[in-house]
Scaffold this motif. Structure first.
Motif, PDB file in Angstrom:
ATOM      1  N   ASP A  87       0.831  -1.200   0.000  1.00  0.00           N
ATOM      2  CA  ASP A  87       0.000   0.000   0.000  1.00  0.00           C
ATOM      3  C   ASP A  87       0.867   1.253   0.000  1.00  0.00           C
ATOM      4  OD1 ASP A  87      -2.430  -1.477   0.256  1.00  0.00           O
ATOM      5  OD2 ASP A  87      -2.040  -1.683   2.415  1.00  0.00           O
ATOM      6  N   PHE A  88       0.481   2.237  -0.798  1.00  0.00           N
ATOM      7  CA  PHE A  88       1.125   3.545  -0.808  1.00  0.00           C
ATOM      8  C   PHE A  88       0.569   4.349   0.358  1.00  0.00           C
ATOM      9  CE2 PHE A  88       0.945   8.036  -2.182  1.00  0.00           C
ATOM     10  CZ  PHE A  88       2.290   8.282  -2.368  1.00  0.00           C
ATOM     11  N   LEU A  89       1.454   4.791   1.259  1.00  0.00           N
ATOM     12  CA  LEU A  89       1.017   5.569   2.416  1.00  0.00           C
ATOM     13  C   LEU A  89       1.159   7.066   2.183  1.00  0.00           C
ATOM     14  CD1 LEU A  89       2.630   3.451   5.269  1.00  0.00           C
ATOM     15  CD2 LEU A  89       0.257   3.398   4.462  1.00  0.00           C
ATOM     16  N   GLY A  90       2.145   7.450   1.392  1.00  0.00           N
ATOM     17  CA  GLY A  90       2.356   8.868   1.134  1.00  0.00           C
ATOM     18  C   GLY A  90       3.729   9.132   0.580  1.00  0.00           C
ATOM     19  N   GLN A  91       3.980  10.419   0.316  1.00  0.00           N
ATOM     20  CA  GLN A  91       5.239  10.807  -0.300  1.00  0.00           C
ATOM     21  C   GLN A  91       5.704  12.152   0.237  1.00  0.00           C
ATOM     22  OE1 GLN A  91       5.858  10.085  -4.561  1.00  0.00           O
ATOM     23  NE2 GLN A  91       6.190  12.287  -4.776  1.00  0.00           N
ATOM     24  N   SER A  92       7.014  12.331   0.266  1.00  0.00           N
ATOM     25  CA  SER A  92       7.637  13.606   0.603  1.00  0.00           C
ATOM     26  C   SER A  92       8.604  13.963  -0.510  1.00  0.00           C
ATOM     27  CB  SER A  92       8.428  13.499   1.903  1.00  0.00           C
ATOM     28  OG  SER A  92       7.738  14.044   2.962  1.00  0.00           O
ATOM     29  N   THR A  93       8.706  15.244  -0.808  1.00  0.00           N
ATOM     30  CA  THR A  93       9.647  15.727  -1.799  1.00  0.00           C
ATOM     31  C   THR A  93      10.574  16.732  -1.124  1.00  0.00           C
ATOM     32  OG1 THR A  93       7.990  15.474  -3.541  1.00  0.00           O
ATOM     33  CG2 THR A  93       9.889  16.873  -4.043  1.00  0.00           C
ATOM     34  N   ILE A  94      11.874  16.537  -1.299  1.00  0.00           N
ATOM     35  CA  ILE A  94      12.874  17.439  -0.714  1.00  0.00           C
ATOM     36  C   ILE A  94      13.653  18.062  -1.871  1.00  0.00           C
ATOM     37  CG2 ILE A  94      14.875  17.640   0.800  1.00  0.00           C
ATOM     38  CD1 ILE A  94      13.862  15.071   2.214  1.00  0.00           C
ATOM     39  N   TYR A  95      13.620  19.380  -1.953  1.00  0.00           N
ATOM     40  CA  TYR A  95      14.334  20.097  -3.004  1.00  0.00           C
ATOM     41  C   TYR A  95      15.767  20.360  -2.551  1.00  0.00           C
ATOM     42  CZ  TYR A  95       9.798  20.355  -5.105  1.00  0.00           C
ATOM     43  OH  TYR A  95       8.595  19.994  -5.661  1.00  0.00           O
ATOM     44  N   LEU A  96      16.728  20.068  -3.434  1.00  0.00           N
ATOM     45  CA  LEU A  96      18.138  20.002  -3.040  1.00  0.00           C
ATOM     46  C   LEU A  96      19.034  21.079  -3.638  1.00  0.00           C
ATOM     47  CD1 LEU A  96      18.359  16.164  -3.599  1.00  0.00           C
ATOM     48  CD2 LEU A  96      18.251  17.321  -1.383  1.00  0.00           C
ATOM     49  N   LYS A  97      18.530  21.929  -4.501  1.00  0.00           N
ATOM     50  CA  LYS A  97      19.361  22.893  -5.209  1.00  0.00           C
ATOM     51  C   LYS A  97      20.197  23.751  -4.253  1.00  0.00           C
ATOM     52  CE  LYS A  97      19.294  26.557  -8.601  1.00  0.00           C
ATOM     53  NZ  LYS A  97      18.522  27.541  -9.320  1.00  0.00           N
ATOM     54  N   ASP A  98      19.589  24.323  -3.220  1.00  0.00           N
ATOM     55  CA  ASP A  98      20.323  25.179  -2.281  1.00  0.00           C
ATOM     56  C   ASP A  98      21.416  24.407  -1.547  1.00  0.00           C
ATOM     57  OD1 ASP A  98      18.734  27.308  -3.036  1.00  0.00           O
ATOM     58  OD2 ASP A  98      17.400  27.158  -1.295  1.00  0.00           O
ATOM     59  N   LEU A  99      21.115  23.170  -1.149  1.00  0.00           N
ATOM     60  CA  LEU A  99      22.092  22.338  -0.456  1.00  0.00           C
ATOM     61  C   LEU A  99      23.287  22.047  -1.372  1.00  0.00           C
ATOM     62  CD1 LEU A  99      22.538  20.586   2.211  1.00  0.00           C
ATOM     63  CD2 LEU A  99      21.753  18.677   0.798  1.00  0.00           C
ATOM     64  N   PHE A 100      23.011  21.723  -2.640  1.00  0.00           N
ATOM     65  CA  PHE A 100      24.086  21.439  -3.594  1.00  0.00           C
ATOM     66  C   PHE A 100      24.934  22.685  -3.845  1.00  0.00           C
ATOM     67  CE2 PHE A 100      21.609  17.751  -5.766  1.00  0.00           C
ATOM     68  CZ  PHE A 100      21.831  16.958  -4.672  1.00  0.00           C
ATOM     69  N   GLU A 101      24.298  23.837  -4.003  1.00  0.00           N
ATOM     70  CA  GLU A 101      25.049  25.076  -4.227  1.00  0.00           C
ATOM     71  C   GLU A 101      25.993  25.365  -3.064  1.00  0.00           C
ATOM     72  OE1 GLU A 101      22.190  28.150  -5.025  1.00  0.00           O
ATOM     73  OE2 GLU A 101      21.894  27.474  -7.088  1.00  0.00           O
ATOM     74  N   LEU A 102      25.491  25.196  -1.854  1.00  0.00           N
ATOM     75  CA  LEU A 102      26.312  25.413  -0.665  1.00  0.00           C
ATOM     76  C   LEU A 102      27.462  24.410  -0.611  1.00  0.00           C
ATOM     77  CD1 LEU A 102      26.553  27.127   1.895  1.00  0.00           C
ATOM     78  CD2 LEU A 102      25.112  25.456   3.054  1.00  0.00           C
ATOM     79  N   GLY A 103      27.183  23.161  -0.957  1.00  0.00           N
ATOM     80  CA  GLY A 103      28.218  22.131  -0.962  1.00  0.00           C
ATOM     81  C   GLY A 103      29.296  22.388  -1.994  1.00  0.00           C
ATOM     82  N   VAL A 104      28.919  22.876  -3.166  1.00  0.00           N
ATOM     83  CA  VAL A 104      29.897  23.200  -4.203  1.00  0.00           C
ATOM     84  C   VAL A 104      30.766  24.366  -3.735  1.00  0.00           C
ATOM     85  CG1 VAL A 104      30.162  24.133  -6.540  1.00  0.00           C
ATOM     86  CG2 VAL A 104      28.554  22.263  -6.122  1.00  0.00           C
ATOM     87  N   GLU A 105      30.152  25.339  -3.075  1.00  0.00           N
ATOM     88  CA  GLU A 105      30.883  26.513  -2.599  1.00  0.00           C
ATOM     89  C   GLU A 105      31.824  26.188  -1.439  1.00  0.00           C
ATOM     90  OE1 GLU A 105      29.639  30.585  -0.352  1.00  0.00           O
ATOM     91  OE2 GLU A 105      28.471  30.041  -2.122  1.00  0.00           O
ATOM     92  N   ASN A 106      31.362  25.366  -0.502  1.00  0.00           N
ATOM     93  CA  ASN A 106      32.126  25.092   0.729  1.00  0.00           C
ATOM     94  C   ASN A 106      32.796  23.725   0.780  1.00  0.00           C
ATOM     95  OD1 ASN A 106      31.289  27.593   1.704  1.00  0.00           O
ATOM     96  ND2 ASN A 106      29.494  26.733   2.682  1.00  0.00           N
ATOM     97  N   GLY A 107      32.515  22.874  -0.189  1.00  0.00           N
ATOM     98  CA  GLY A 107      33.064  21.525  -0.171  1.00  0.00           C
ATOM     99  C   GLY A 107      32.108  20.514   0.439  1.00  0.00           C
ATOM    100  N   THR A 108      31.371  20.947   1.466  1.00  0.00           N
ATOM    101  CA  THR A 108      30.392  20.077   2.121  1.00  0.00           C
ATOM    102  C   THR A 108      29.223  20.922   2.614  1.00  0.00           C
ATOM    103  OG1 THR A 108      32.101  18.552   2.887  1.00  0.00           O
ATOM    104  CG2 THR A 108      30.005  18.436   4.011  1.00  0.00           C
ATOM    105  N   ALA A 109      28.035  20.361   2.531  1.00  0.00           N
ATOM    106  CA  ALA A 109      26.851  21.003   3.093  1.00  0.00           C
ATOM    107  C   ALA A 109      26.066  19.949   3.853  1.00  0.00           C
ATOM    108  CB  ALA A 109      25.988  21.616   2.000  1.00  0.00           C
ATOM    109  N   VAL A 110      25.595  20.321   5.048  1.00  0.00           N
ATOM    110  CA  VAL A 110      24.885  19.378   5.907  1.00  0.00           C
ATOM    111  C   VAL A 110      23.527  19.953   6.279  1.00  0.00           C
ATOM    112  CG1 VAL A 110      24.911  18.172   8.123  1.00  0.00           C
ATOM    113  CG2 VAL A 110      27.053  18.528   6.873  1.00  0.00           C
ATOM    114  N   GLU A 111      22.507  19.141   6.091  1.00  0.00           N
ATOM    115  CA  GLU A 111      21.183  19.481   6.599  1.00  0.00           C
ATOM    116  C   GLU A 111      20.877  18.462   7.683  1.00  0.00           C
ATOM    117  OE1 GLU A 111      16.640  19.565   5.063  1.00  0.00           O
ATOM    118  OE2 GLU A 111      18.110  20.639   3.857  1.00  0.00           O
ATOM    119  N   GLU A 112      20.878  18.933   8.912  1.00  0.00           N
ATOM    120  CA  GLU A 112      20.603  18.056  10.053  1.00  0.00           C
ATOM    121  C   GLU A 112      19.235  17.415   9.872  1.00  0.00           C
ATOM    122  OE1 GLU A 112      22.792  17.266  12.350  1.00  0.00           O
ATOM    123  OE2 GLU A 112      24.273  18.662  11.550  1.00  0.00           O
TER     124      GLU A 112
END
Length: 159
Positions: A87-112
């Motif tokens: 059974d399908f219970l539900g879905q979540s969508t997480i947009y990653l563009k900002d996290l990737f941009e920060l990671g490219v700029e700083n080498g690593t980006a972490v979202e707790e």
């Protein structure tokens, strides 16, 4: 362009709708995690009902920016059934563009670990899921083909 590794930590969920009404059963949730054409599946949280705990990590390869600009993580929460289709219970969508941009700029980006809403097929709230994400970038060297295939001059070549 940068490539890198995205590590997704699937922590837990709560408030998921119980779809197992027969015999007062509990749902056995698992999560299908998709990023572009890559997919991972969590273990089944057997008998944990609407408050499953996974604490699992999954790794995805990332190119940023990529051929398309669609940088999102899709989490589909399913209920494992033995005698019928899951059974399908539900879905979540997480947009990653900002996290990737920060990671490219700083080498690593972490979202707790953060809580994201889970919505069912009718876009109705159906609980929440907690996920943490780390992106570690690795900047690729210039493509050698751009320079005619030579990395450096070799004066001994002509002798």
């Amino acid at each position: 362009m940068a490539t890198g590794v995205m590590e997704v930590t699937l922590v837990k969920a709560r408030g998921l709708k119980n779809t197992d009404f027969i015999f007062g059963g509990k749902i056995d949730p698992y999560v299908v995690i998709r990023y572009k054409n890559q997919e991972h599946r969590s273990t089944v949280a057997k008998g944990q009902g609407s408050t499953p705990v996974w604490n699992e990590k999954f790794t995805f390869r990332v190119q940023y920016p990529g051929p398309d600009d669609e940088h999102k993580l899709l989490l589909s929460i399913m209920d494992k059934d033995t005698l019928s289709a899951d059974d399908f219970l539900g879905q979540s969508t997480i947009y990653l563009k900002d996290l990737f941009e920060l990671g490219v700029e700083n080498g690593t980006a972490v979202e707790e670990p953060t809580r994201y809403s889970v919505v069912d097929g009718d876009k109705i709230y159906n609980g929440e899921i907690q996920v943490g994400i780390t992106f570690t970038a690795k900047v690729e060297a210039e493509d050698v083909a751009d320079f005619g295939g030579w990395r450096e001059s070799n004066p001994d070549f002509l002798t």
